[in-house]
Design a protein around this motif. Structure first.
Motif, PDB file in Angstrom:
ATOM      1  N   VAL A  85      22.057 -20.552  52.353  1.00  0.00           N
ATOM      2  CA  VAL A  85      21.986 -20.791  53.794  1.00  0.00           C
ATOM      3  C   VAL A  85      20.937 -21.841  54.134  1.00  0.00           C
ATOM      4  O   VAL A  85      21.156 -22.704  54.991  1.00  0.00           O
ATOM      5  CB  VAL A  85      21.686 -19.463  54.522  1.00  0.00           C
ATOM      6  N   MET A  86      19.793 -21.794  53.455  1.00  0.00           N
ATOM      7  CA  MET A  86      18.673 -22.670  53.834  1.00  0.00           C
ATOM      8  C   MET A  86      18.753 -24.051  53.201  1.00  0.00           C
ATOM      9  O   MET A  86      18.324 -25.036  53.799  1.00  0.00           O
ATOM     10  CB  MET A  86      17.342 -22.009  53.456  1.00  0.00           C
ATOM     11  N   GLU A  87      19.282 -24.146  51.978  1.00  0.00           N
ATOM     12  CA  GLU A  87      19.318 -25.458  51.334  1.00  0.00           C
ATOM     13  C   GLU A  87      20.585 -25.691  50.515  1.00  0.00           C
ATOM     14  O   GLU A  87      20.649 -26.609  49.704  1.00  0.00           O
ATOM     15  CB  GLU A  87      18.081 -25.657  50.445  1.00  0.00           C
ATOM     16  N   GLY A  88      21.601 -24.862  50.746  1.00  0.00           N
ATOM     17  CA  GLY A  88      22.841 -25.024  49.996  1.00  0.00           C
ATOM     18  C   GLY A  88      23.480 -26.381  50.218  1.00  0.00           C
ATOM     19  O   GLY A  88      23.911 -27.041  49.265  1.00  0.00           O
ATOM     20  N   TYR A  89      23.538 -26.830  51.475  1.00  0.00           N
ATOM     21  CA  TYR A  89      24.145 -28.130  51.769  1.00  0.00           C
ATOM     22  C   TYR A  89      23.397 -29.249  51.045  1.00  0.00           C
ATOM     23  O   TYR A  89      24.018 -30.134  50.440  1.00  0.00           O
ATOM     24  CB  TYR A  89      24.135 -28.379  53.279  1.00  0.00           C
ATOM     25  N   LYS A  90      22.092 -29.186  51.079  1.00  0.00           N
ATOM     26  CA  LYS A  90      21.270 -30.218  50.435  1.00  0.00           C
ATOM     27  C   LYS A  90      21.488 -30.227  48.922  1.00  0.00           C
ATOM     28  O   LYS A  90      21.681 -31.289  48.305  1.00  0.00           O
ATOM     29  CB  LYS A  90      19.796 -29.953  50.760  1.00  0.00           C
ATOM     30  N   LEU A  91      21.479 -29.056  48.304  1.00  0.00           N
ATOM     31  CA  LEU A  91      21.635 -28.977  46.847  1.00  0.00           C
ATOM     32  C   LEU A  91      23.043 -29.362  46.412  1.00  0.00           C
ATOM     33  O   LEU A  91      23.234 -30.017  45.385  1.00  0.00           O
ATOM     34  CB  LEU A  91      21.297 -27.567  46.367  1.00  0.00           C
ATOM     35  N   LEU A  92      24.044 -28.948  47.195  1.00  0.00           N
ATOM     36  CA  LEU A  92      25.415 -29.300  46.849  1.00  0.00           C
ATOM     37  C   LEU A  92      25.675 -30.793  47.032  1.00  0.00           C
ATOM     38  O   LEU A  92      26.454 -31.391  46.273  1.00  0.00           O
ATOM     39  CB  LEU A  92      26.398 -28.477  47.685  1.00  0.00           C
ATOM     40  N   SER A  93      25.014 -31.407  48.014  1.00  0.00           N
ATOM     41  CA  SER A  93      25.133 -32.864  48.165  1.00  0.00           C
ATOM     42  C   SER A  93      24.585 -33.562  46.927  1.00  0.00           C
ATOM     43  O   SER A  93      25.171 -34.535  46.430  1.00  0.00           O
ATOM     44  CB  SER A  93      24.376 -33.330  49.421  1.00  0.00           C
ATOM     45  N   ARG A  94      23.463 -33.051  46.422  1.00  0.00           N
ATOM     46  CA  ARG A  94      22.893 -33.607  45.190  1.00  0.00           C
ATOM     47  C   ARG A  94      23.840 -33.392  44.011  1.00  0.00           C
ATOM     48  O   ARG A  94      24.052 -34.309  43.195  1.00  0.00           O
ATOM     49  CB  ARG A  94      21.542 -32.948  44.893  1.00  0.00           C
ATOM     50  N   THR A  95      24.430 -32.209  43.928  1.00  0.00           N
ATOM     51  CA  THR A  95      25.350 -31.919  42.832  1.00  0.00           C
ATOM     52  C   THR A  95      26.559 -32.844  42.870  1.00  0.00           C
ATOM     53  O   THR A  95      27.011 -33.342  41.830  1.00  0.00           O
ATOM     54  CB  THR A  95      25.809 -30.447  42.907  1.00  0.00           C
ATOM     55  N   LEU A  96      27.090 -33.090  44.057  1.00  0.00           N
ATOM     56  CA  LEU A  96      28.231 -33.998  44.193  1.00  0.00           C
ATOM     57  C   LEU A  96      27.860 -35.410  43.753  1.00  0.00           C
ATOM     58  O   LEU A  96      28.643 -36.093  43.077  1.00  0.00           O
ATOM     59  CB  LEU A  96      28.719 -34.011  45.645  1.00  0.00           C
ATOM     60  N   ALA A  97      26.664 -35.851  44.151  1.00  0.00           N
ATOM     61  CA  ALA A  97      26.221 -37.196  43.755  1.00  0.00           C
ATOM     62  C   ALA A  97      26.057 -37.289  42.243  1.00  0.00           C
ATOM     63  O   ALA A  97      26.459 -38.289  41.615  1.00  0.00           O
ATOM     64  CB  ALA A  97      24.910 -37.533  44.457  1.00  0.00           C
ATOM     65  N   LEU A  98      25.491 -36.234  41.626  1.00  0.00           N
ATOM     66  CA  LEU A  98      25.322 -36.235  40.178  1.00  0.00           C
ATOM     67  C   LEU A  98      26.677 -36.176  39.467  1.00  0.00           C
ATOM     68  O   LEU A  98      26.864 -36.791  38.415  1.00  0.00           O
ATOM     69  CB  LEU A  98      24.452 -35.052  39.747  1.00  0.00           C
TER      70      LEU A  98
END
Length: 657
Positions: free
Chosen positions: A426-439
């Protein structure tokens, strides 16, 4: 330790008003308690706001003025506008986890509030009051509420109390291991808090997983809101048990269930336990790569039409290889016949928290979704969730079945990890998943640049019969064609493991599958690329890879799987005295589930008739040099056998086909 950063976006199309609000709110944040690092910034148009929400994963809340906003596009001579209501809908569709508040004029309260609160708006403020400290306190409290972990907080509180334990477990907070000349090394390796937090149901303040009324119930309620469910239940026996609980809740003995034969083995075990009458559906097969995909849409629709008396339909989305069903039309067709829809989302539990992965199963209309939170989010192994959106949910029956499978001594660390995994998502899922997609994008480009290894894209993975079914690919599952590298897949995995310290997820005879998660880092990506590039430069000549035989299509059930499984049966060897395929096996009825792993699809289930083709397939796998587990095969001495029904047992059973 890194401190949290929380940004709140203020949207108002009057520059002077916006500047005053942002200045006043930031002053309040500096002067008051601010543990979450809250700061405010402002934009004047919907286009700017949506761009900020998309690019900044640290935005936790949006404060929207109830006015019209420009999208920055032109239709002829006029600028397109959206109302605050439409704008809120766009925000919540894109990032449903965000808190959204509205600034309204007091005289418009009656007109605005009812409409806005149907859109999951969290609250509103009066524009004229300009109570910046009051607004800040409410926003701060709301974000802190979302960041709470009620069960984990209580668990830590209890551990810090350091109570003397006169109850289970026997290690008594690690006292039995600490200082032992024999096992202290295990205590040191695991860490003291693993043992401190391993407690007993004798501690009332930590609630009961079997009948939660306190902090576990609260944590489950917060998870339901986060994942978009009416109800959520924490499971500490993995998604395998979660599937079985749902089956026993929805299915009485003899009732029909539509299922993909490619479902996880727990689904087939659930068929046995529930006594259901399964209607097995063969999934599409990519013969070039030995990958089993979704069941074709036309097959699903035909099965729903043919079996309107089915109680439930279960599908796996996404599949192990990342293929996602177009679930909404399938769910609608099933619901039109009164069929419940269950989706095994074991590999897709993160999907709610980034628009790239949505809609989730629940958003597409599923009544039940099971998720292996441990597979793709930050929970411990075995920690899973059951999400329920069934409007006719029978909670009492569900609870009885849940408690039938749940240990009366659950591991509290697993429950805490589910609480924490929800918070992080909830707090940083969007941020971490954006990083995962970029990687993931970067990794694909790097692997393809080796010119020896190639990442398979959606068109490569889709079997012909599902190419027009609206299937999508989860980009966190990366499947690599290894056929040009000069290694067999087993030798390549061994080389990666022993020389480069890399362990991959799974394989077929000519592919490797990698799993990217929110824990994937750029350094891991770099090390993998370096290893593959070195192997590619080794210059081994491509070799002919031995294709794994195709699993025969499902034949037919003669008896219910449960009835066949609970018969005593007898063992029949796969090979005869001359090491040929035993012809006596054909036409017998299997009593067990025979599963070659990988890929983990049963070639036989209890109650299924063994054909000559199936017997020869099983024999070919047993003779193969490829390392493969054969679940369900019984070794009598050195002789592999299959348990089948005795003729006398068959006479006592009711035939279904």
């Amino acid at each position: 330790m890194a401190k949290p950063v929380s940004r709140i976006l203020v949207v108002n199309d009057e520059h002077l008003v916006l500047r005053e609000f942002v200045k006043g709110l930031n002053a309040a944040a500096r002067s008051l308690d601010n543990p979450l690092g809250i700061t405010f910034s402002g934009v004047t148009t919907a286009k700017e706001a949506l761009a900020a929400i998309e690019s900044d994963g640290d935005i936790q809340a949006v404060l929207v003025d109830d006015t019209l906003y420009s999208l920055g596009k032109h239709d002829g001579s006029r600028r397109l506008q959206v109302s605050a209501l439409e704008f809120v809908q766009r925000i919540t569709r894109f990032r449903p986890e965000l808190d959204v508040y509205i600034l309204i004029a007091q005289e418009k309260e009656d007109d605005v509030v009812d409409a806005l609160f149907t859109e999951s708006v969290d609250g509103y403020f009066y524009r004229e009051e300009r109570d910046y400290r009051g607004i800040y306190r409410i926003l701060n409290a709301q974000i802190q509420e979302r960041a709470r972990t009620p069960f984990t907080d209580q668990l830590k509180n209890y551990v810090w109390m350091a109570k003397d334990q006169w109850h289970t477990p026997g290690h008594s907070s690690g006292e039995s291991l600490r200082g032992s000349p024999w096992v202290n090394d295990f205590y040191e390796f695991m860490g003291e808090h693993v043992f401190d937090a391993d407690l007993s149901v004798s501690v009332p303040m930590l609630d009961s997983l079997m009948e939660p009324k306190g902090v576990i119930a609260e944590a489950q309620h917060m998870a339901a809101k986060a994942f978009g469910a009416r109800r959520t239940f924490f499971a500490t026996n993995g998604t395998s048990t979660a599937n079985k609980v749902i089956f026993q809740t929805l299915l009485a003995p003899g009732e029909k269930l539509l299922l993909d034969r490619n479902c996880h083995k727990s689904v087939h075990h659930g068929v046995v336990l529930s006594g259901a009458h399964p209607i097995y559906l063969d999934s599409a097969l990519n013969r070039k790569y030995g990958l089993y995909g979704p069941v074709p849409k036309k097959t699903l629709f035909a099965a729903i039409r043919k079996h309107p008396d089915a109680q439930a339909l279960i599908l796996t989305s996404c599949t192990y290889d990342g293929l996602r069903y177009d679930l909404a039309p399938v769910a609608a067709a099933a619901h039109a016949k009164g069929i419940k829809v269950i989706v095994d989302e074991a590999w897709y539990g993160f999907a709610r928290f980034h628009p790239e992965f949505r809609p989730t199963a629940l958003e597409a209309g599923a009544d039940y979704a099971t998720q292996s939170t441990h597979k793709v989010l930050s929970a411990f192994s075995q920690a899973s969730m059951i999400h329920v959106n069934d409007p006719r949910f029978n909670e009492h029956l569900f609870r009885e079945n849940f408690n039938m499978h749940t240990s009366t001594s659950p591991q509290y660390g697993l429950i805490a990890s589910l609480d924490v995994a929800r918070k992080q998502a909830v707090m940083e899922g969007y941020k971490l998943l954006s990083r995962t997609l970029a990687l993931g994008k970067e990794l694909r480009e790097q692997i393809n640049s080796t010119r020896v290894f190639r990442v398979l894209e959606l068109e490569d993975l889709l079997p012909e019969e599902v190419k027009h079914d609206g299937i999508r690919l989860d980009p966190t599952k990366v499947t690599i064609d290894i056929s040009g590298c000069g290694y067999t897949v087993d030798d390549l995995q061994k080389e990666l493991f022993e020389r480069y310290n890399i362990q991959t997820e799974k394989s077929t005879f000519n592919t490797l599958t990698l799993l990217l998660t929110i824990g994937t880092t750029r350094s891991k990506v770099s090390r993998l690329y370096d290893a593959l590039m070195r192997i590619a430069r080794g210059g081994k000549a491509p070799r002919r890879l031995v294709r794994t035989p195709e699993i025969p299509a499902f034949t037919r059930l003669r008896y219910l799987p449960r009835d066949a499984y609970y018969c005593g049966g007898e063992l029949v060897p796969v090979f005869d005295d001359k090491e040929r395929v035993n012809q006596a096996l054909a036409r017998r009825v299997c009593a067990d589930q025979i599963v070659p792993y990988p890929p983990g699809i049963p070639v036989l289930v209890p109650g299924q008739v063994v054909t000559r083709e199936i017997a020869e397939y099983v024999a070919s796998l047993l003779r193969s040099q490829k390392r493969m587990e054969m679940h369900g095969i019984v070794l009598e001495g050195y002789q592999p056998c299959v348990r089948v029904l005795k003729p006398a047992e068959e006479r006592g059973l009711h035939r279904i086909g």
